[in-house]
Design an enzyme around this catalytic site. Sequence first.
Site, PDB file in Angstrom:
ATOM      1  N   GLY A  24      -3.508  -1.106  -5.992  1.00 46.34           N
ATOM      2  CA  GLY A  24      -3.078  -0.456  -4.763  1.00 46.34           C
ATOM      3  C   GLY A  24      -3.775   0.871  -4.622  1.00 46.34           C
ATOM      4  O   GLY A  24      -4.722   1.187  -5.368  1.00 46.34           O
ATOM      5  N   ASP A 148      10.001   5.347  -0.565  1.00 45.94           N
ATOM      6  CA  ASP A 148       9.175   4.196  -0.185  1.00 45.94           C
ATOM      7  C   ASP A 148       9.924   2.884  -0.418  1.00 45.94           C
ATOM      8  O   ASP A 148       9.372   1.922  -0.948  1.00 45.94           O
ATOM      9  CB  ASP A 148       7.858   4.208  -0.959  1.00 45.94           C
ATOM     10  CG  ASP A 148       6.758   3.411  -0.263  1.00 45.94           C
ATOM     11  OD1 ASP A 148       6.881   3.155   0.953  1.00 45.94           O
ATOM     12  OD2 ASP A 148       5.778   3.036  -0.931  1.00 45.94           O
TER      13      ASP A 148
END
Length: 521
Positions: A24, A148
Amino acid sequence: MTPDSRHRRLLANRYQLVELVGSGAMGQVYRAEDKLLGGVTVAVKFLSQALLNPRMKERFEREATISALLGEKSIHIVRVRDYGLDEKEIPFYVMEYLQGENISDVIKYRPLKVERFLKIARQICFGLDCAHKGIIYQGEACPVVHRDIKPSNVLLVEDPALGELVKILDFGIAKLVQAAEESKTQAFMGTLAYCSPEQMEGKELDSRSDIYSLGVMMYEMLTGEMPLFPDNSSFGGWYEAHHHTKPHPFSARYKIPASLEALVMNCLAKSPKGRPQSVDVIIRAIDAIEAEIKAPPISDTEKTQIAPHLLNTDMEATVVAQRGPGIVPETRLPLVSELCKQLEWPSDKPKQKIVFPYVLNAAEGKLASLWVMLNQEDILTRMSSIRYNQFLLMTSPHPMVLWITVLYHREYGPRWLPCYLDLKTRSGQSFAQMLGESGTYWLLFFALENPTRCQHMLTATVAPNQCKLLKEWAQTSQSMPGGKPQVTKRLLKQELDRLKPKIEAKLSQVKPSFNKEVSGL
C-alpha cells in the site's frame, strides 16, 4: 531495495521472508517465518522507501507502538511482536500473521444478514472501545483515534471459540489524543468515503469521528451500498456529501429492524454531538437489538402471567415476557414502525426533556403513544430497560389521571416519564378510553441532539385490571365536578414522589433474565 530483492532474506537474523502478501501507500507486508520460534508464521511490514524521511519513520514507529500496546489489551486488534531496522536502515515491524477475508471482500457480492452483522459489529466495537479508552504512551494515558475505519481495515478470521474473530488493522494514521497537545488544524488524512465531516476539515478529532466512519461502514455492511454519494469523487465532492447530504434511508427489502436503522443513522449524524458519545453506547444498543431478534414470540399465557407479590399489596402487578425491546405481534409492527420512522417532533413543542401523549393514526386504527425527548445516549441506554407503568386517579378538586411510565436499568437506575390526563376534557377522556381498550401504548423517543425524526420505539402493556379501571374512569369522570386542575396535578405529583422509592425498590428486585414489562396498581 525492491520487494523482489527481499524475497527469502533473513531479517534481523531471525525472520525468513517468504513472499509478498500485500502493499500500500505506507509500505509492503511479507509472510515470514520466525526461525527463533521454530518457524512460526508471522507478517513483516516495511515502510515504503519512498517515505524514508524522519517524520514518516517516526510515524511508522508510533504505529507499531500503538498496535503493540492495543494488541495486548484486545484480541480484536492485530498484535505487533517486534520492531527494528534492516541493514539499509529501513524500519519494519513484525505482527501476527492472519488468514482471512476483509469485510470489503466479504460484502462484495451480497450484504451481511442482520444476525451475522450484529456479531461482527459488536466485535468491531470492542476493538474500537479499547482504542478509545487509550494506552499509556510516554507515561501519559492517551486515547487512540483510528481515523481510517473502513471495511478493508477489518479482517475476519476463523476462530474455534467465536466462529468469526474480528481484527482491526492498520493504525498507520491513528491519532494519539494527548492532553498537553494544543487544538489546531491538522493536515487531512483518511479515506474520503468514510471520513467524518470534522475530519475533512482537519479539526482535532475524538472518538466520535471513528463512530461516524463506523456508521458509514455499518450501513455498507447491511446494504452493500454507501449511505452517501457525492457529485464527483474529488475531495470537494465528498466534503459536500459528508457535510450536507442526508444518508439514503434503508430499503425495506433488507428487512433491517427499525432500532438498528436508527442506530446506524445516529452514528451518521453530521455533528459529533448528534452521534452516540461512546462506542460503549453502541455496544449496549447492539445487545438490545440482538435480544429483540432472538427472543421467542409472546404466548397468551405469558401475556397474562400474574406476579401478585412483585410489588406491595396496593400495587398488584403483571409481568409480561417480551421478545425484546418494544416488540408487538408481527401483524402490527411493520405498519406502525414504518409510520413512526416518518414522524417529526411537533413544531409547537419545545425541544427539551418533556413527555406528552399523542394519538397515532396508523393503518391499524388510532393508537395511544407517549412522545419522549431525552439525550441520545440516555435513549440508547434505556432500550434494554425494564418497563413499568401505573395509573393513579384523583377525582377532587378536579378529575385527573397520572400516567406513570418508568424505564428501569439496573446500572443506571430509573428514568421517570410521568404524564397527566385531564378527564374533564374530551381528549383526556378518549385517551383513557383508548388505553383501556387497547391495553398497549407506544413509546416514541426523540433525541435532543437530533430531534428531527423518531430515533427509537418501545411498546408498553397495560395490566387487564388497569385497563378496566381506565375505561371506568373515562366514563364516570364525565359526571364529576371540575375545577382547579393545577391543584390536582400538584397533589398527584406529591403522590408520585411518595411512591417512587417503593417502585424503584421493587423494580431493583426483578431478575434481569429477560426484558420485562411491569404494570401495577
